[in-house]
Design an enzyme around this catalytic site. Structure first.
Site, short mmCIF file in Angstrom:
data_model
loop_
_atom_site.label_atom_id
_atom_site.label_comp_id
_atom_site.label_asym_id
_atom_site.label_seq_id
_atom_site.Cartn_x
_atom_site.Cartn_y
_atom_site.Cartn_z
N TYR A 29 0.86 -1.18 0.00
CA TYR A 29 0.00 0.00 0.00
C TYR A 29 0.89 1.23 0.00
O TYR A 29 1.59 1.50 0.98
CB TYR A 29 -0.91 -0.04 1.23
CG TYR A 29 -1.86 1.13 1.38
CD1 TYR A 29 -2.13 2.02 0.34
CD2 TYR A 29 -2.51 1.34 2.60
CE1 TYR A 29 -3.00 3.06 0.51
CE2 TYR A 29 -3.39 2.39 2.78
CZ TYR A 29 -3.63 3.26 1.73
OH TYR A 29 -4.50 4.31 1.89
N LYS A 32 -1.61 -1.48 -3.94
CA LYS A 32 -2.63 -0.44 -3.94
C LYS A 32 -1.88 0.87 -4.08
O LYS A 32 -1.15 1.28 -3.18
CB LYS A 32 -3.44 -0.47 -2.64
CG LYS A 32 -4.44 0.68 -2.53
CD LYS A 32 -5.09 0.73 -1.16
CE LYS A 32 -5.97 1.98 -1.00
NZ LYS A 32 -6.54 2.10 0.35
#
Length: 305
Positions: free
Chosen positions: A138, A167
């Site tokens: 992330y 992400k």
């Protein structure tokens, strides 16, 4: 490791709090049910939107467990388990695995601003601690103070079997395109920014971890599925319909606006953990206008606890 289920619309779930300041478990279950009914097939508890930074380890484990229990196998659970201490991130990932999470979302360490070598070592340590469990990077530099550069993400993708996706919330299209262009087969790229879902999926990303789907799961799910099907006229129409909400959700620090909107919809109480506080009235008024335009006011009573 392939993760064919990691695609389409995923929701970065909010964490509802009760009057006593604790996690409102009944509301949490109801919110999960609403997401599944709305077509969301990947649920992401305990991320930024879930106020993970202010949850105790016990609360974090309970929120993940509640999400898994409420989903009852109808949706995958990608549990947020990151932190700025590698040892703590390892323990959280192991706890999520033991609870039955389908994968873990691991944010780049915040505040300590590691080098690229430090980021490599951090993510490799977490992945090695949970062999066989999918790990999603992330990258959100605006929150963490550091950036997972494309060569680092690509090296982790190539060298670590269970690092399966990223992400990407850097907003750096050149960086994200470099990952999309050079990634190994099966490595997934998910947008971490609702407003960039259309361009990133047009470039080859597989989906979105969405804030706006807390409010509008059906619309976000339809947008992502239409993009995967290459139905770009539909995607554009949905994108521009949702864009005011996507932008309003960040008028103040997330999850302030999205929780305010959900309170207006009757989905939860407008409660936060300090240092977050309720949004200003002008933000609330703008959210009310947008929800009304989208037809989302008065439609959520079935999801209230």
């Amino acid at each position: 490791m392939r993760v064919d289920w990691l695609r389409g619309g995923a929701t970065a779930l909010v964490t509802p709090f009760g009057a006593d300041g604790g996690v409102d478990e009944a509301r949490m279950r109801a919110l999960v049910e609403r997401q599944i009914v709305g077509g969301i097939r990947v649920l992401v508890p305990c991320g930024t939107t879930g106020e993970s930074a202010t949850l105790t380890p016990e609360e974090q484990a309970r929120v993940i467990a509640l999400t898994i229990e409420a989903a009852r196998g109808r949706a995958r659970v990608l549990a947020g388990t990151g932190g700025n201490a590698t040892a703590a991130a390892v323990e959280r990932a192991r706890a999520a695995r033991d609870l039955g999470a389908d994968g873990v979302l691991v944010v780049a360490p915040y505040y300590n601003k590691p080098t690229q070598a430090g980021l490599m070592a951090h993510f490799q340590a977490v992945a090695a601690a949970v062999p066989g469990l999918p790990v999603v990077l992330y990258n959100v530099p605006g929150r963490t103070g550091s950036n997972i550069e494309a060569p680092t993400a690509l090296a982790l993708a190539r060298e670590t079997e269970n690092i399966v996706a990223v992400k990407e919330a850097s907003g750096n299209l050149s960086q994200i395109m470099a990952i999309l262009r050079e990634r190994p087969d099966g490595f997934r790229v998910l947008s971490g920014d609702d407003a960039l879902t259309l361009p990133l999926m047009a470039l080859g990303a597989e989906g979105i971890v969405s804030v706006a789907s807390n409010e509008a799961p059906e619309l976000v799910s339809r947008l992502a599925e239409s993009a995967l099907a290459g139905e770009w006229d539909k995607v554009r129409a949905l994108h521009y319909r949702l864009l005011p909400l996507m932008e309003a959700n960040f008028l103040e620090s997330n999850p302030g606006p999205v929780k305010a909107a959900m309170a207006l919809m009757g989905l939860l109480e407008d409660r936060f953990r300090l240092p977050l506080v309720p949004v200003q009235e002008n933000t609330r008024a703008r959210l009310r206008e947008i929800l009304k335009e989208l037809g989302l006011l008065g439609r959520a009573a079935h999801a209230a606890a």
